[in-house]
Design a protein around this motif. Structure first.
Motif, PDB file in Angstrom:
ATOM      1  N   LEU A   1       0.339  -1.496  -0.180  1.00  0.00           N
ATOM      2  CA  LEU A   1      -0.116  -0.040  -0.186  1.00  0.00           C
ATOM      3  C   LEU A   1       0.539   1.585  -0.098  1.00  0.00           C
ATOM      4  N   LEU A   2       2.039   0.754   0.524  1.00  0.00           N
ATOM      5  CA  LEU A   2       2.655   2.341   0.263  1.00  0.00           C
ATOM      6  C   LEU A   2       3.228   3.284  -1.588  1.00  0.00           C
ATOM      7  N   VAL A   3       2.928   2.089  -2.133  1.00  0.00           N
ATOM      8  CA  VAL A   3       2.583   2.763  -3.598  1.00  0.00           C
ATOM      9  C   VAL A   3       1.955   3.440  -4.136  1.00  0.00           C
ATOM     10  N   THR A   4       0.666   3.780  -2.180  1.00  0.00           N
ATOM     11  CA  THR A   4      -0.288   4.688  -3.022  1.00  0.00           C
ATOM     12  C   THR A   4       0.548   6.228  -2.250  1.00  0.00           C
ATOM     13  N   ALA A   5       1.431   6.210  -1.502  1.00  0.00           N
ATOM     14  CA  ALA A   5       2.046   7.007  -0.392  1.00  0.00           C
ATOM     15  C   ALA A   5       2.083   8.494  -1.436  1.00  0.00           C
ATOM     16  N   PRO A   6       2.916   8.695  -2.587  1.00  0.00           N
ATOM     17  CA  PRO A   6       2.932   9.612  -3.182  1.00  0.00           C
ATOM     18  C   PRO A   6       2.278  10.147  -3.990  1.00  0.00           C
ATOM     19  N   ALA A   7       1.047   9.799  -4.681  1.00  0.00           N
ATOM     20  CA  ALA A   7       0.482   9.729  -5.361  1.00  0.00           C
ATOM     21  C   ALA A   7      -0.829  11.052  -3.827  1.00  0.00           C
ATOM     22  N   LEU A   8      -0.966  10.016  -3.088  1.00  0.00           N
ATOM     23  CA  LEU A   8      -2.189  10.847  -2.038  1.00  0.00           C
ATOM     24  C   LEU A   8      -1.228  11.657  -0.905  1.00  0.00           C
ATOM     25  N   ILE A   9      -0.294  12.278  -0.977  1.00  0.00           N
ATOM     26  CA  ILE A   9       0.376  13.600  -1.097  1.00  0.00           C
ATOM     27  C   ILE A   9       0.704  14.800  -2.091  1.00  0.00           C
ATOM     28  N   GLY A  10       0.938  13.977  -3.037  1.00  0.00           N
ATOM     29  CA  GLY A  10       0.728  15.347  -4.386  1.00  0.00           C
ATOM     30  C   GLY A  10      -0.484  15.837  -4.376  1.00  0.00           C
ATOM     31  N   THR A  11      -1.982  14.793  -3.764  1.00  0.00           N
ATOM     32  CA  THR A  11      -2.619  15.498  -4.344  1.00  0.00           C
ATOM     33  C   THR A  11      -2.871  16.609  -3.429  1.00  0.00           C
ATOM     34  N   PHE A  12      -2.165  16.750  -2.222  1.00  0.00           N
ATOM     35  CA  PHE A  12      -2.247  18.305  -1.457  1.00  0.00           C
ATOM     36  C   PHE A  12      -0.892  18.901  -1.724  1.00  0.00           C
ATOM     37  N   PHE A  13       0.127  19.142  -1.847  1.00  0.00           N
ATOM     38  CA  PHE A  13       1.243  19.110  -1.607  1.00  0.00           C
ATOM     39  C   PHE A  13       2.222  19.169  -2.879  1.00  0.00           C
ATOM     40  N   TRP A  14       1.907  19.364  -4.073  1.00  0.00           N
ATOM     41  CA  TRP A  14       2.762  19.236  -5.728  1.00  0.00           C
ATOM     42  C   TRP A  14       1.108  19.021  -6.372  1.00  0.00           C
TER      43      TRP A  14
END
Lengths: 485, 64
Positions: free
Chosen positions: A397-410
């Motif tokens: 599930l860690l592979v979803t982290a960049p997309a989730l963080i990018g949702t709000f911060f990039w």
């Protein structure tokens, strides 16, 4: 142990659970938002308890106890690392999830991804990743019940009977009134977990070690190797990193950032959860030390807690058994409900186009039954090593982290970046776990995470960001200010 | 894009915690077992993080 006592204890407890689920149904309204998010009307205490019960599964009383038993204090450090980063992640993401969830009427984390990246395929891909990783994780909860029933009764109750009982209770809690019955029964289950673990701690302190002071000094003098931190850095990071991001990457908990009825409830959810987690983690870790001293030499570390239960008075064993059952069934019910909400909202709805609320609800409820059946089949295969499989689910599930963080911060994050990073990262992590590949000694989840980050950033920079990405981030900012974050 | 002060602080604290959480056990505590020192280290570090979190989180909703 005589199976009669086990069934009696579980039976009495289940009656209370069913009554609570039934009571929750009285408040049930109609529609998807009501079924899957309890109409965003959950108060602070119930939010905190459902968050706790969902997070802490049978892993704590079986897997973590076994890990401390066999590898010592490093396992405690790993679990505390999870807690520290969960508090920090909730501090960063809970206000954002809650604000955008309310603003855009989002029901699932996948739906949030689809909205932000302006592409329903992002939500579909993330849902597929969640399904692949969480079905084994949900099945492990049933397996825990199966092994416990079988082990505690000396084989008198078949393994699959335990599996089916767990499936029936969790399935009922999810189906009866959706998030309302799940969160209310979760609260009952969280209290059961904490109370039963506390009773066992007192028993261990006062009956086995003649007082807490004696307990700590006995472990210190007789088991100093367990108090030494012996984990390699590869193992510590390999296990801790996926769990550090658990609050963000596991949809069954991140969806709970949508359900609080107001800011005060959200705030209380974070505060009460962290207190619960702190106490429960310390208690369960101490069990590992105690059993290592009291019953040394077990070949299979996951047998530490079941072996202890076979040696304590029957009444206590039944109480602890019910506590472990509660931990497993609350995680299972929540995972199943969340997966069914995403299957409906993020797979069936985009594919089916213009499904009515009634049709969506029917699909959602049918999916709950289907997922339970799939998990029963998976549990019947009896894959071993609960800790490793749980870790793989989090690692995947860690592979979803960049997309989730990018949702709000990039704002430059794109749908192509999100999709490709999750698909390739998931494939890399899963393949490495399955074929047991640990390049340079580092765990698959670390390699998969590195690949995911590189792909998310690289592909996003090579493609055009969604038209309204900047606007989305401005709205998040405005909503957060409006809500007093 | 602006990141609110509390979020920026949470991100900075996360990075510090990640470093401290690895550096202290691996550099200073790896061979020690006396006084439950590793156990105490993680208990205290977690309490500090929970306390810092509480300081920020308790103000949520104040300007509602």
């Amino acid at each position: 142990m005589n199976p009669y006592y086990l069934f009696l204890g579980l039976g009495i407890w289940t009656v209370f659970g069913v009554l609570i689920a039934n009571y929750a149904k009285r408040y049930m309204g109609i529609g998807m938002e009501d079924f899957f998010l309890a109409n965003r009307k959950i108060g602070g205490f119930i939010s905190a308890m459902t968050y706790s019960a969902t997070t802490f599964s049978a892993f704590m009383m079986i897997g973590l106890v076994g890990l401390v038993y066999s590898t010592g204090v490093g396992a405690f450090g790993f679990e505390m690392t999870y807690l520290m980063f969960t508090v920090l992640l909730l501090g960063i993401f809970a206000p954002r999830f809650w604000s955008v969830g309310k603003k855009y009427n989002l029901l699932t984390p996948s739906e949030m991804l689809s909205h932000r990246y302006e592409d329903k395929k992002v939500g579909m891909v993330s849902t597929i990743v969640f399904l692949i990783m969480l079905i084994p994780y949900a099945s492990i909860q049933m397996m825990g019940a199966g092994f416990l029933f079988h082990g505690l009764t000396g084989g008198q109750v078949p393994y699959m009977v335990g599996v089916i009982i767990m499936a029936a209770f969790s399935g009922f809690a999810a189906l009866w009134a959706g998030m309302r019955s799940v969160s209310w029964t979760d609260a009952f289950q969280a209290i059961t977990m904490l109370v039963s673990a506390t009773i066992l701690l007192f028993y261990i302190f006062y009956y086995i070690f003649q007082g807490p002071v004696n307990f700590f000094s006995t472990i210190s003098s007789q088991n100093p190797e367990l108090l030494q931190f012996t984990w390699s850095i590869e193992m510590f990071i390999g296990l801790s990193l996926p769990w550090a991001f658990f609050a963000l990457t596991n949809p069954q908990v991140s969806q709970r950032m949508f359900v609080s009825k107001d800011v005060k409830s959200l705030k209380n959810m974070v505060i009460f959860f962290s207190l619960f987690a702190f106490i429960y983690t310390i208690i369960t870790s101490l069990f590992g030390f105690a059993i290592a001293n009291h019953i040394p030499g077990l070949a299979v570390a996951d047998q530490a807690m079941p072996t202890l239960l076979s040696q304590v008075p029957t009444v206590l064993a039944v109480i602890i058994f019910v506590g472990i059952f509660a931990a497993a069934s609350s995680t299972l019910g929540s995972v199943i409900l969340t997966l069914s909400s995403m299957t409906t909202r993020d797979l069936a709805q985009p594919l089916g186009k213009n499904l009515s609320e009634k049709q969506q609800l029917l699909i959602g409820k049918s999916t709950i039954v289907l997922l339970i059946l799939v998990c029963i089949i998976f549990a019947s295969l009896r894959l071993e090593l609960i800790a490793v499989l749980s870790a793989m689910a989090s690692g995947g599930l860690l592979v979803t982290a960049p997309a989730l963080i990018g949702t709000f911060f990039w704002k430059k994050g794109t749908s192509q970046g999100a999709i490709i990073s999750m698909l390739v990262g998931g494939f890399v992590t899963g393949s490495m776990f399955i074929f047991n590949i640990y390049p340079l000694g580092w765990w698959p989840s670390i390699w998969g995470f590195v690949v995911t980050i590189i792909l998310y950033i690289g592909v996003s920079l090579a493609t055009s960001p969604p038209e309204k990405a900047e606007e989305f981030l401005e709205v998040v900012d405005e909503e957060m200010k409006k809500n007093g974050f | 894009m602006k990141i609110s002060y509390s979020s920026r602080d949470f991100i900075i604290i996360s990075i510090i915690v990640a470093i401290v959480n690895l550096a202290i056990p691996y550099l200073f505590l790896k061979d020690y077992s006396e006084y439950w020192v590793n156990f105490v280290f993680w208990t205290v570090l977690t309490l500090i993080v929970m306390f810092i979190g509480y300081i920020y989180i308790k103000d949520w909703g104040d300007s509602e």
